[in-house]
Design a protein around this motif. Structure first.
Motif, PDB file in Angstrom:
ATOM      1  N   ARG A 255       0.777  -1.334   0.096  1.00  0.00           N
ATOM      2  CA  ARG A 255      -0.129   0.028  -0.026  1.00  0.00           C
ATOM      3  C   ARG A 255       0.978   1.119  -0.072  1.00  0.00           C
ATOM      4  O   ARG A 255       0.568   2.204  -0.795  1.00  0.00           O
ATOM      5  N   TYR A 256       2.046   1.295   0.622  1.00  0.00           N
ATOM      6  CA  TYR A 256       2.711   2.243   0.953  1.00  0.00           C
ATOM      7  C   TYR A 256       3.605   2.692  -0.434  1.00  0.00           C
ATOM      8  O   TYR A 256       3.888   3.675  -0.914  1.00  0.00           O
ATOM      9  N   LYS A 259       1.081   4.332  -2.781  1.00  0.00           N
ATOM     10  CA  LYS A 259       0.886   5.762  -2.382  1.00  0.00           C
ATOM     11  C   LYS A 259       2.064   6.582  -2.945  1.00  0.00           C
ATOM     12  O   LYS A 259       1.852   7.587  -3.702  1.00  0.00           O
ATOM     13  N   ASP A 260       3.283   6.070  -2.887  1.00  0.00           N
ATOM     14  CA  ASP A 260       4.447   6.505  -3.554  1.00  0.00           C
ATOM     15  C   ASP A 260       4.359   6.826  -5.058  1.00  0.00           C
ATOM     16  O   ASP A 260       4.363   7.695  -5.729  1.00  0.00           O
ATOM     17  N   CYS A 262       1.698   6.927  -6.801  1.00  0.00           N
ATOM     18  CA  CYS A 262       0.625   7.931  -7.149  1.00  0.00           C
ATOM     19  C   CYS A 262       0.804   9.409  -6.700  1.00  0.00           C
ATOM     20  O   CYS A 262       0.496  10.372  -7.315  1.00  0.00           O
ATOM     21  N   ASP A 263       1.484   9.641  -5.513  1.00  0.00           N
ATOM     22  CA  ASP A 263       1.532  10.776  -4.879  1.00  0.00           C
ATOM     23  C   ASP A 263       2.916  11.377  -4.942  1.00  0.00           C
ATOM     24  O   ASP A 263       3.120  12.481  -4.649  1.00  0.00           O
ATOM     25  N   ASP A 291      -6.745   2.145   0.012  1.00  0.00           N
ATOM     26  CA  ASP A 291      -6.987   2.906   1.326  1.00  0.00           C
ATOM     27  C   ASP A 291      -7.917   2.366   2.135  1.00  0.00           C
ATOM     28  O   ASP A 291      -8.462   1.268   1.643  1.00  0.00           O
ATOM     29  N   GLU A 299      -4.187   9.493   3.261  1.00  0.00           N
ATOM     30  CA  GLU A 299      -4.717   8.793   1.926  1.00  0.00           C
ATOM     31  C   GLU A 299      -4.048   9.201   0.844  1.00  0.00           C
ATOM     32  O   GLU A 299      -3.122  10.396   0.677  1.00  0.00           O
ATOM     33  N   ILE A 300      -4.364   8.267  -0.283  1.00  0.00           N
ATOM     34  CA  ILE A 300      -3.547   8.774  -1.694  1.00  0.00           C
ATOM     35  C   ILE A 300      -4.461   9.747  -2.049  1.00  0.00           C
ATOM     36  O   ILE A 300      -5.608   9.768  -2.432  1.00  0.00           O
ATOM     37  N   LYS A 304      -5.359   8.008  -8.284  1.00  0.00           N
ATOM     38  CA  LYS A 304      -5.650   6.981  -7.295  1.00  0.00           C
ATOM     39  C   LYS A 304      -6.142   5.523  -8.305  1.00  0.00           C
ATOM     40  O   LYS A 304      -5.639   4.316  -7.623  1.00  0.00           O
TER      41      LYS A 304
END
Length: 443
Positions: A255-256, A259-260, A262-263, A291, A299-300, A304
């Motif tokens: 998940r992390y 997130k990286d 996407c963000d 999420d 959150e992302i 997403k």
């Protein structure tokens, strides 16, 4: 492999003006979710908490499912037992499973403060629930005469933490689990905050010989171990010593990474190729997600759908977050650009081993080889923000036509069909900051 949905988010009934009516609301939406290809719903905690407006992660009376007037009212935030039973019946009528959220560590809302004679500390540990079941005193919590070891998270929010080695507690947890599986007919458990108690408790609850309709019933079990891949792997090894390796864990490390992806600007897609996720080595024990209700503030934010595309074409048991699906509008039914299209891809094509055909900082191409009725796919992830990008790769399919079935990005123009040559090679592109899933079809 199936697709799960987390069928709530933090304060969902309050935000959506459904306080005390969430079970009824879910029941109305169950046919739509079944049509979209959702196979199981993870429901929020069902028991009366310290307050009727609570999300349920501070349980007070495990056996009050919204039918006793205590803690500010009768119903829980989500409804009562009759409404829950009606929901689960509707879920099963639509061939969907239901998973119960198990909070068996910390309790809250005690009716009295007590002195613990072992350490001389006063704590709120006197529980006299109106259900009449599982009254508690200081010896039901840590430190107890049965066990004085303090686990990680023992001081979480000041809640007292159950001592499962106390026979009264041990018996109550079994009674609660039997209620969920045998009477309410839940199909599995999601255990909250498993760092806070020993793995043997989950293992024993998972392996109890539940009976339903005169037959043994084995529940699905997943634990929330919010930690590194190594620590989650160690926990899975310990807890599965008590089972037949049936227990899964949420894949927080993946998940992390997502997130990286996407963000983070200029994220290197080669980071998706290492073994830094649970699903890489333990695909049958990994629940992948984007999420959840605990990610408030973390959150992302951007793009997403990149993350959802990754978990829905890859190995593991993907979990869709209600808020993303409905409130963020990422379902996008009847289009190739949303979660619904990816769920369709997942069910019909995402079978067999996953193999990476190409990876550089800006382009990632994955193949699912196919298994039985699932024919396999080619998945392309493009990190460039300003143009379509692809490259030639060698697939396992010679002389094969491929059709784009699901795609999204900063340009959602319809991708072209692709044809591999006699060696299985073809170029597969994806939109800018986007993805495309190509599936083999008859020419």
């Amino acid at each position: 492999m199936a697709v799960m949905m987390q069928a709530f988010y933090w304060d969902a009934p309050i935000h959506e003006n459904k306080a005390g009516e969430w079970w009824n609301h879910l029941r109305e939406l169950t046919p739509q979710l079944a049509d979209s290809g959702i196979n199981a719903l993870w429901l929020p905690p069902i028991s009366k908490a310290a307050d009727i407006k609570s999300n349920g992660y501070d349980p007070y009376d495990y056996f009050d499912l919204g039918d006793f007037d205590q803690k500010g009212g009768v119903k829980t935030l989500y409804g009562n037992r009759a409404e829950l039973e009606a929901l689960i019946k509707t879920i099963h009528d639509h061939k969907i499973g239901a998973y119960a959220d198990m909070v068996i560590n910390h309790n809250s809302g005690a009716d009295g403060e007590e002195l613990n004679p072992l350490d001389g500390q006063k704590r709120w540990t006197k529980f006299t629930p109106k259900s009449g079941k599982f009254p508690r005193d200081w010896n039901c919590f840590h430190p107890s005469r049965y066990e004085q070891v303090m686990m990680e998270g023992e001081n979480f929010a000041g809640f007292p933490h159950l001592c499962h080695r106390n026979p009264r507690v041990y018996e109550a947890m079994y009674e609660y689990s039997r209620l969920l599986i045998e009477e309410l007919k839940f199909d599995g458990f999601r255990f909250d905050f498993v760092k806070g108690y020993e793995p043997w408790m989950i293992g024993l609850l998972a392996k109890y010989r539940y009976e339903r309709d005169g037959k043994d019933f084995v529940p699905f079990v997943v634990g929330e171990h919010w930690s590194s891949k190594e620590e989650i792997g160690g926990w899975l090894e310990r807890v599965n010593r008590h089972t037949d390796s049936q227990i899964a864990a949420f894949d927080f490390p993946l998940r992390y990474k997502l997130k990286d992806l996407c963000d983070t600007l200029q994220y290197d897609l080669r980071n998706l190729t290492d073994d830094g996720a649970v699903v890489t080595k333990r695909p049958f024990n990994a629940v992948t997600f984007v999420d959840n209700h605990d990610m408030g503030g973390g959150e992302i934010i951007n793009d997403k759908m990149l993350a959802y595309s990754f978990i829905l074409v890859n190995e593991g048991y993907p979990c869709i977050f209600w808020y993303d699906y409905f409130n963020h509008g990422l379902a996008r039914p009847q289009t190739p650009n949303g979660i619904d299209a990816l769920i369709d891809v997942h069910h019909r094509y995402a079978g067999g081993d996953a193999s990476i055909l190409h990876a550089d900082p800006d382009l990632y191409i994955l193949q699912r080889g196919g298994f039985e009725q699932q024919q396999g796919l080619v998945y392309v992830l493009n990190n460039l923000g300003d143009k379509w990008s692809g490259t030639q790769v060698k697939t396992r399919w010679p002389n094969q036509k491929f059709r784009p079935l699901a795609w999204d990005g900063h340009d959602i123009a319809h991708p072209d069909e692709r044809y591999t040559d006699e060696e299985g090679q073809a170029e597969f592109p994806a939109p800018p900051r986007g993805y495309c899933v190509y599936v083999p079809v008859e020419d």
